[in-house]
Design a protein around this motif. Structure first.
Motif, PDB file in Angstrom:
ATOM      1  N   THR A 196       0.807  -1.223   0.000  1.00  0.00           N
ATOM      2  CA  THR A 196       0.000   0.000   0.000  1.00  0.00           C
ATOM      3  C   THR A 196       0.841   1.275   0.000  1.00  0.00           C
ATOM      4  OG1 THR A 196      -0.175  -0.092   2.407  1.00  0.00           O
ATOM      5  CG2 THR A 196      -1.978  -1.085   1.134  1.00  0.00           C
ATOM      6  N   ASP A 197       2.098   1.168   0.406  1.00  0.00           N
ATOM      7  CA  ASP A 197       2.928   2.368   0.454  1.00  0.00           C
ATOM      8  C   ASP A 197       3.727   2.533  -0.838  1.00  0.00           C
ATOM      9  OD1 ASP A 197       4.239   0.013   1.267  1.00  0.00           O
ATOM     10  OD2 ASP A 197       5.794   1.110   2.334  1.00  0.00           O
ATOM     11  N   THR A 198       4.253   3.714  -1.031  1.00  0.00           N
ATOM     12  CA  THR A 198       5.062   4.013  -2.211  1.00  0.00           C
ATOM     13  C   THR A 198       6.421   3.337  -2.062  1.00  0.00           C
ATOM     14  OG1 THR A 198       3.952   6.129  -2.462  1.00  0.00           O
ATOM     15  CG2 THR A 198       6.076   5.889  -3.572  1.00  0.00           C
ATOM     16  N   LYS A 199       6.907   2.767  -3.135  1.00  0.00           N
ATOM     17  CA  LYS A 199       8.206   2.095  -3.153  1.00  0.00           C
ATOM     18  C   LYS A 199       9.140   2.791  -4.135  1.00  0.00           C
ATOM     19  CE  LYS A 199       7.081  -1.238  -0.354  1.00  0.00           C
ATOM     20  NZ  LYS A 199       7.753  -1.410   0.930  1.00  0.00           N
ATOM     21  N   ASN A 200      10.421   2.506  -3.994  1.00  0.00           N
ATOM     22  CA  ASN A 200      11.428   3.033  -4.911  1.00  0.00           C
ATOM     23  C   ASN A 200      11.379   2.180  -6.183  1.00  0.00           C
ATOM     24  OD1 ASN A 200      14.053   3.059  -6.293  1.00  0.00           O
ATOM     25  ND2 ASN A 200      14.721   4.371  -4.608  1.00  0.00           N
ATOM     26  N   PHE A 201      10.917   2.770  -7.274  1.00  0.00           N
ATOM     27  CA  PHE A 201      10.717   2.044  -8.521  1.00  0.00           C
ATOM     28  C   PHE A 201      11.986   1.313  -8.977  1.00  0.00           C
ATOM     29  CE2 PHE A 201      11.215   2.055 -13.151  1.00  0.00           C
ATOM     30  CZ  PHE A 201      10.186   1.207 -13.518  1.00  0.00           C
ATOM     31  N   GLU A 202      13.095   2.037  -9.086  1.00  0.00           N
ATOM     32  CA  GLU A 202      14.336   1.429  -9.599  1.00  0.00           C
ATOM     33  C   GLU A 202      14.838   0.319  -8.684  1.00  0.00           C
ATOM     34  OE1 GLU A 202      15.848   1.656 -12.511  1.00  0.00           O
ATOM     35  OE2 GLU A 202      14.428   3.159 -13.227  1.00  0.00           O
ATOM     36  N   LEU A 203      14.759   0.533  -7.389  1.00  0.00           N
ATOM     37  CA  LEU A 203      15.184  -0.487  -6.435  1.00  0.00           C
ATOM     38  C   LEU A 203      14.354  -1.752  -6.588  1.00  0.00           C
ATOM     39  CD1 LEU A 203      16.882  -1.319  -3.927  1.00  0.00           C
ATOM     40  CD2 LEU A 203      15.006  -0.402  -2.553  1.00  0.00           C
ATOM     41  N   GLU A 204      13.029  -1.611  -6.636  1.00  0.00           N
ATOM     42  CA  GLU A 204      12.156  -2.779  -6.760  1.00  0.00           C
ATOM     43  C   GLU A 204      12.345  -3.482  -8.101  1.00  0.00           C
ATOM     44  OE1 GLU A 204      10.590  -4.095  -4.251  1.00  0.00           O
ATOM     45  OE2 GLU A 204      10.947  -2.397  -2.923  1.00  0.00           O
ATOM     46  N   LYS A 205      12.531  -2.710  -9.161  1.00  0.00           N
ATOM     47  CA  LYS A 205      12.759  -3.312 -10.481  1.00  0.00           C
ATOM     48  C   LYS A 205      14.061  -4.101 -10.481  1.00  0.00           C
ATOM     49  CE  LYS A 205      13.830  -0.917 -14.384  1.00  0.00           C
ATOM     50  NZ  LYS A 205      13.626  -0.056 -15.569  1.00  0.00           N
ATOM     51  N   ASN A 206      15.114  -3.517  -9.943  1.00  0.00           N
ATOM     52  CA  ASN A 206      16.408  -4.211  -9.906  1.00  0.00           C
ATOM     53  C   ASN A 206      16.364  -5.438  -9.008  1.00  0.00           C
ATOM     54  OD1 ASN A 206      17.618  -2.410 -11.694  1.00  0.00           O
ATOM     55  ND2 ASN A 206      18.276  -1.044 -10.060  1.00  0.00           N
ATOM     56  N   ARG A 207      15.665  -5.346  -7.882  1.00  0.00           N
ATOM     57  CA  ARG A 207      15.524  -6.504  -6.998  1.00  0.00           C
ATOM     58  C   ARG A 207      14.828  -7.646  -7.730  1.00  0.00           C
ATOM     59  NH1 ARG A 207      12.014  -5.872  -2.544  1.00  0.00           N
ATOM     60  NH2 ARG A 207      12.952  -7.722  -1.675  1.00  0.00           N
ATOM     61  N   LEU A 208      13.769  -7.320  -8.466  1.00  0.00           N
ATOM     62  CA  LEU A 208      13.018  -8.353  -9.178  1.00  0.00           C
ATOM     63  C   LEU A 208      13.875  -9.022 -10.242  1.00  0.00           C
ATOM     64  CD1 LEU A 208      10.393  -9.887  -9.536  1.00  0.00           C
ATOM     65  CD2 LEU A 208       9.571  -8.031 -11.008  1.00  0.00           C
ATOM     66  N   VAL A 209      14.584  -8.237 -11.015  1.00  0.00           N
ATOM     67  CA  VAL A 209      15.478  -8.806 -12.040  1.00  0.00           C
ATOM     68  C   VAL A 209      16.537  -9.687 -11.381  1.00  0.00           C
ATOM     69  CG1 VAL A 209      17.222  -8.228 -13.776  1.00  0.00           C
ATOM     70  CG2 VAL A 209      15.035  -7.008 -13.750  1.00  0.00           C
ATOM     71  N   ASP A 210      17.100  -9.230 -10.272  1.00  0.00           N
ATOM     72  CA  ASP A 210      18.114 -10.033  -9.566  1.00  0.00           C
ATOM     73  C   ASP A 210      17.527 -11.351  -9.067  1.00  0.00           C
ATOM     74  OD1 ASP A 210      20.005  -8.071 -10.044  1.00  0.00           O
ATOM     75  OD2 ASP A 210      19.927  -7.246  -8.000  1.00  0.00           O
ATOM     76  N   PHE A 211      16.325 -11.302  -8.484  1.00  0.00           N
ATOM     77  CA  PHE A 211      15.674 -12.531  -8.011  1.00  0.00           C
ATOM     78  C   PHE A 211      15.427 -13.499  -9.172  1.00  0.00           C
ATOM     79  CE2 PHE A 211      13.627 -10.283  -4.159  1.00  0.00           C
ATOM     80  CZ  PHE A 211      14.462 -10.908  -3.238  1.00  0.00           C
TER      81      PHE A 211
END
Length: 150
Positions: free
Chosen positions: A90-105
């Motif tokens: 529900t809260d705002t997240k850091n777009f680039e951080l979350e995108k990079n985390r997902l790609v890394d996972f």
């Protein structure tokens, strides 16, 4: 169904993620793009991190009986379907951080390979075959990438 343990097919999914930008708007649903990425990361956090408590025995039984067939079955998710509380962002997240985390996972999962996941216990469903793991990984990502038009 793409094979998330195949490098070429995984790269296709990663390329779709890389097409997203912080201004992307959903075609349906309430999540912003940064929330969607964080939401998709929860699946992998449950595999690799200890940040989500395991469900108690009763909840695990319910998840296995009711939710598992939906999550690991071949039928695509419906638009606006309900999600587990652990996956609600529900809260705002850091777009680039979350995108990079997902790609890394995703890349980590692909490198570990199908054999690593054969009969590996999931956070909520107990042991899964590598096919079930693959369906769970791909179907969820595909659903949300389609939600954002990529």
């Amino acid at each position: 169904m793409k094979n998330m343990f195949n490098e070429k097919e995984t790269q296709t999914v990663v390329d779709r993620i890389k097409k997203l930008n912080s201004e992307a708007q959903p075609l349906w649903g309430k999540m912003s793009v940064d929330q969607m990425l964080a939401h998709c990361n929860v699946t992998y956090e449950m595999v690799y991190d200890k940040k989500h408590p395991k469900p108690n025995a009763f909840k695990r039984w319910m998840l296995k009986a009711i939710v598992k067939p939906i999550v690991v079955g071949d039928k695509p998710y419906k638009k606006n379907s309900r999600t587990a509380p652990e996956f609600i962002i529900t809260d705002t997240k850091n777009f680039e951080l979350e995108k990079n985390r997902l790609v890394d996972f995703i890349n980590r999962t692909q490198r570990l390979g199908a054999d690593h996941f054969e009969n590996k216990a999931s956070h909520s469903f107990g042991p899964l075959t590598n096919k079930e793991w693959n369906v769970m990984f791909y179907k969820h990502l595909d659903h949300h990438l389609n939600q954002f038009g990529v």
